[in-house]
Design an enzyme around this catalytic site. Structure first.
Site, PDB file in Angstrom:
ATOM      1  N   HIS A  81       0.822  -1.217   0.000  1.00  0.00           N
ATOM      2  CA  HIS A  81       0.000   0.000   0.000  1.00  0.00           C
ATOM      3  C   HIS A  81       0.850   1.260   0.000  1.00  0.00           C
ATOM      4  CE1 HIS A  81      -3.379  -2.704   1.222  1.00  0.00           C
ATOM      5  NE2 HIS A  81      -3.979  -1.905   0.351  1.00  0.00           N
ATOM      6  N   HIS A  85       1.290   1.485  -5.771  1.00  0.00           N
ATOM      7  CA  HIS A  85      -0.085   0.975  -5.841  1.00  0.00           C
ATOM      8  C   HIS A  85      -1.042   2.109  -6.245  1.00  0.00           C
ATOM      9  CE1 HIS A  85      -3.972  -0.649  -4.800  1.00  0.00           C
ATOM     10  NE2 HIS A  85      -4.107   0.182  -3.791  1.00  0.00           N
ATOM     11  N   ASP A 122      -5.394   5.672  -0.835  1.00  0.00           N
ATOM     12  CA  ASP A 122      -4.725   4.930   0.243  1.00  0.00           C
ATOM     13  C   ASP A 122      -3.696   5.790   0.966  1.00  0.00           C
ATOM     14  OD1 ASP A 122      -4.784   1.604  -1.247  1.00  0.00           O
ATOM     15  OD2 ASP A 122      -5.923   2.407   0.436  1.00  0.00           O
ATOM     16  N   ASP A 233      -8.873  -0.479  -7.876  1.00  0.00           N
ATOM     17  CA  ASP A 233      -8.118  -0.880  -6.686  1.00  0.00           C
ATOM     18  C   ASP A 233      -7.574  -2.296  -6.834  1.00  0.00           C
ATOM     19  OD1 ASP A 233      -8.793  -0.607  -3.077  1.00  0.00           O
ATOM     20  OD2 ASP A 233      -6.956  -0.381  -4.246  1.00  0.00           O
TER      21      ASP A 233
HETATM   22  C1  LIG Z   1      -4.832  -9.907  -4.022  1.00  0.00           C
HETATM   23  C2  LIG Z   1      -5.678  -9.350  -2.922  1.00  0.00           C
HETATM   24  N1  LIG Z   1      -6.138 -10.179  -1.987  1.00  0.00           N
HETATM   25  C3  LIG Z   1      -6.943  -9.703  -0.989  1.00  0.00           C
HETATM   26  C4  LIG Z   1      -7.480 -10.618  -0.028  1.00  0.00           C
HETATM   27  C5  LIG Z   1      -8.361 -10.160   0.941  1.00  0.00           C
HETATM   28  C6  LIG Z   1      -8.726  -8.827   0.991  1.00  0.00           C
HETATM   29  C7  LIG Z   1      -9.740  -8.333   2.001  1.00  0.00           C
HETATM   30  O1  LIG Z   1      -9.800  -7.168   2.311  1.00  0.00           O
HETATM   31  N2  LIG Z   1     -10.619  -9.273   2.478  1.00  0.00           N
HETATM   32  C8  LIG Z   1     -11.743  -8.967   3.373  1.00  0.00           C
HETATM   33  C9  LIG Z   1     -12.526 -10.270   3.611  1.00  0.00           C
HETATM   34  C10 LIG Z   1     -13.747 -10.011   4.515  1.00  0.00           C
HETATM   35  C11 LIG Z   1     -14.685  -8.996   3.850  1.00  0.00           C
HETATM   36  C12 LIG Z   1     -13.909  -7.691   3.612  1.00  0.00           C
HETATM   37  C13 LIG Z   1     -13.427  -7.129   4.953  1.00  0.00           C
HETATM   38  C14 LIG Z   1     -12.489  -8.130   5.617  1.00  0.00           C
HETATM   39  C15 LIG Z   1     -13.259  -9.450   5.873  1.00  0.00           C
HETATM   40  C16 LIG Z   1     -11.261  -8.405   4.725  1.00  0.00           C
HETATM   41  C17 LIG Z   1     -12.692  -7.951   2.706  1.00  0.00           C
HETATM   42  C18 LIG Z   1      -8.159  -7.900   0.079  1.00  0.00           C
HETATM   43  C19 LIG Z   1      -7.276  -8.328  -0.907  1.00  0.00           C
HETATM   44  N3  LIG Z   1      -6.739  -7.472  -1.858  1.00  0.00           N
HETATM   45  C20 LIG Z   1      -6.795  -6.121  -2.075  1.00  0.00           C
HETATM   46  C21 LIG Z   1      -7.406  -5.091  -1.229  1.00  0.00           C
HETATM   47  C22 LIG Z   1      -8.437  -4.301  -1.719  1.00  0.00           C
HETATM   48  C23 LIG Z   1      -8.959  -3.281  -0.937  1.00  0.00           C
HETATM   49  C24 LIG Z   1      -8.468  -3.032   0.338  1.00  0.00           C
HETATM   50  C25 LIG Z   1      -7.429  -3.808   0.830  1.00  0.00           C
HETATM   51  C26 LIG Z   1      -6.889  -4.813   0.035  1.00  0.00           C
HETATM   52 CL1  LIG Z   1      -5.581  -5.745   0.637  1.00  0.00          CL
HETATM   53  N4  LIG Z   1      -6.136  -5.837  -3.191  1.00  0.00           N
HETATM   54  N5  LIG Z   1      -5.626  -6.962  -3.697  1.00  0.00           N
HETATM   55  C27 LIG Z   1      -5.982  -7.970  -2.868  1.00  0.00           C
HETATM   56 MG   LIG Z   2      -7.488   1.076   0.762  1.00  0.00          MG
HETATM   57 ZN   LIG Z   3      -5.836   0.495  -2.610  1.00  0.00          ZN
END
Ligand SMILES: Cc1nc2ccc(C(=O)N[C@]34C[C@H]5C[C@H](C[C@H](C5)C3)C4)cc2n2c(-c3ccccc3Cl)nnc12
Ligand SMILES: [Mg+2]
Ligand SMILES: [Zn+2]
Length: 342
Positions: A81, A85, A122, A233
Site C-alpha cells: 500500500h 499501488h 490509500d 483498486d
Molecule cells: C490480491 C488481494 N487479496 C486480498 C485478499 C483479501 C482482501 C480483504 O480485504 N478481504 C476482506 C474479507 C472479509 C470482507 C472484507 C473485509 C475483511 C473481511 C477483509 C474484505 C483484500 C485483498 N486485496 C486487495 C485489497 C483491496 C482493498 C483493500 C485492501 C486490500 Cl488488501 N487488493 N488486492 C488484494
Molecule cells: Mg485502501
Molecule cells: Zn488500494
C-alpha cells in the site's frame, strides 16, 4: 525523398501534449508498475491533460505539480500500500475513463473526482487493515471506528489536508457548487474502496446489470463510480501473470507482517494474515472468485469493450489453480515462501 512520417518521428515529442511513456500506455494490457518511478509524477499530470481536465477546470500547472508531489510524499512505504499501488490504481481509472468513453456517460466533474480519488485513495496507509486499527486501539480507530471504514476515512482526511495546503488545491478554479460536489464525490469514491462496503452494494450492482443502467439516476452514477473504483483498486489482477504473481508477494508480505504483530500483541490473526496457516494460492483463488471476478464481470456486462479485462482475470484464476495443484503436490510447507511461484 524524406518521408513525412520519418520527419514527424524525428521531432522530439517531449511536450506534455504528446507524451510517449509507452505505445500501449492507454491500453488495458499495459502494466503501469513497469513505468520507471521518476516518470510517474509526469504520467499523473499527463493523464489529467489527456482527459482534457486541466483545461476544463483551469488547473494551473504549478498547482497540479505541487498537488502530485504532496500526494506522493503522503504515502508511506509498506510492501504493497505505497505510491506504486496508488499510481497503478490511478492509471486504471484513466484507462476506464478513456476506453469506456466515461466522459460521454459521466460528467467531467465525476471523471476528475474518480482520477483524484484514485491517486489519493490509500494516503498514509500503514500496511495494516481496518480490523487491526480497531483491535490495536490505534489513533485512527479512536477517530473513526464509530463510523466504520476507519482507514478509508483517514485516506480522505489526508486528501483534504493536501487540497487545503496553499498552492495545492487543483479544484481552486471551480465554482463553489462544483467544488462542493467534487469533494463529496471524492469522499464517496474513497469510502467505496472499503471491500466490506463494496460487498454491501454488490446486490444493487447485480440489479443494475439485470435491469439495465439508468445514468440519469444520480444513485446509479454513484454506484457505477464505486464499482469503477473497486475495479481500479484490484486492477493488478487484470494484467499478465507476472503482475498478479508479484502483487501476491507484496500483499502477503504485508498481511503476514500484520499477523506477526497480532501474535506479538497476544491476538490470533486471521488465516490470511498467518504465515504458518495461510495457503496463498487457495486464498488468492478465494479472493479472486468471491471479490475480484464479480467486479470485472459486472463492469464487462455494462461495458462490452471491458470484456478483454474480464478475460485476463479468468486467465489469472486458471493460472492460480495450476499453481495451487503444484503447491499441494509438492506438499510445500505453508510458509510464505512464494519464491516457488514460477
Ligand atoms: C490480491 C488481494 N487479496 C486480498 C485478499 C483479501 C482482501 C480483504 O480485504 N478481504 C476482506 C474479507 C472479509 C470482507 C472484507 C473485509 C475483511 C473481511 C477483509 C474484505 C483484500 C485483498 N486485496 C486487495 C485489497 C483491496 C482493498 C483493500 C485492501 C486490500 Cl488488501 N487488493 N488486492 C488484494
Ligand atoms: Mg485502501
Ligand atoms: Zn488500494
Amino acid at each position: 525523398k524524406v518521408d513525412k512520417e520519418d520527419v514527424k518521428k524525428s521531432i522530439p515529442r517531449s511536450s506534455l501534449t504528446m507524451a510517449n511513456f509507452h505505445p500501449d500506455f492507454d491500453k488495458f494490457v499495459y502494466p503501469p508498475r513497469l513505468l520507471e518511478n521518476n516518470l510517474k509524477i509526469k504520467a499523473c499530470i499527463w493523464m489529467y491533460e489527456d482527459l482534457g481536465l486541466i483545461s476544463k477546470f483551469h488547473i494551473p500547472m504549478r498547482t497540479l505539480v505541487h498537488f502530485m508531489l504532496m500526494v506522493r510524499k503522503g504515502y508511506r512505504d509498506p510492501p504493497y500500500h505505497n505510491f506504486d499501488h496508488a499510481f497503478s490504481v490511478m492509471h486504471h481509472a484513466y484507462l476506464i475513463a478513456k476506453n469506456l468513453q466515461l466522459n460521454s456517460k459521466l460528467s467531467d466533474l465525476e471523471v476528475i473526482a474518480l482520477l483524484t480519488a484514485s491517486i489519493c485513495h490509500d494516503l498514509d496507509h500503514r500496511g495494516t487493515n481496518n480490523a487491526f486499527q480497531v483491535n490495536s486501539h490505534s489513533v485512527l480507530a479512536s477517530l473513526y471506528s464509530s463510523e466504520g471504514s476507519v482507514l478509508e476515512r483517514h485516506h480522505f482526511a489526508q486528501a483534504m489536508c493536501i487540497l487545503n495546503t496553499s498552492g495545492c488545491n487543483i479544484f481552486e478554479n471551480m465554482s463553489r457548487k462544483e467544488y462542493v460536489r467534487t469533494l463529496d464525490l471524492v469522499k464517496h469514491i474513497i469510502l467505496a474502496t472499503d471491500v466490506a462496503s463494496h460487498l454491501q452494494i454488490l446486490p444493487q450492482l447485480e440489479k443494475i446489470v439485470e435491469e439495465g443502467m439508468d445514468l440519469t439516476n444520480t444513485c446509479q452514477r454513484e454506484l457505477l463510480l464505486a464499482l469503477c473504483m473497486t475495479a481500479c483498486d484490484l486492477s493488478d489482477q487484470t494484467k499478465q501473470w507476472e503482475t498478479t504473481k508479484n502483487t501476491a508477494k507484496l500483499i502477503y508480505k504485508e498481511f503476514f507482517s500484520q499477523g506477526d504483530m497480532e501474535k506479538r500483541m497476544g491476538n490470533n490473526p486471521e488465516i490470511i494474515h498467518d504465515r504458518e496457516r495461510a495457503c496463498v494460492p487457495q486464498l488468492q483463488i478465494n479472493f479472486m472468485l468471491h471479490i475480484a471476478q464479480p467486479v470485472y464481470r459486472i463492469l464487462a456486462a455494462l461495458f462490452p469493450v471491458y470484456g478483454e479485462v474480464y478475460q485476463r482475470v479468468q486467465l489469472n484464476i486458471g493460472r492460480w489453480r495450476r499453481v495451487e495443484k503444484e503447491f499441494k503436490s509438492r506438499g510445500l510447507p505453508n510458509t510464505d515462501s512464494l519464491d516457488f511461484l514460477t
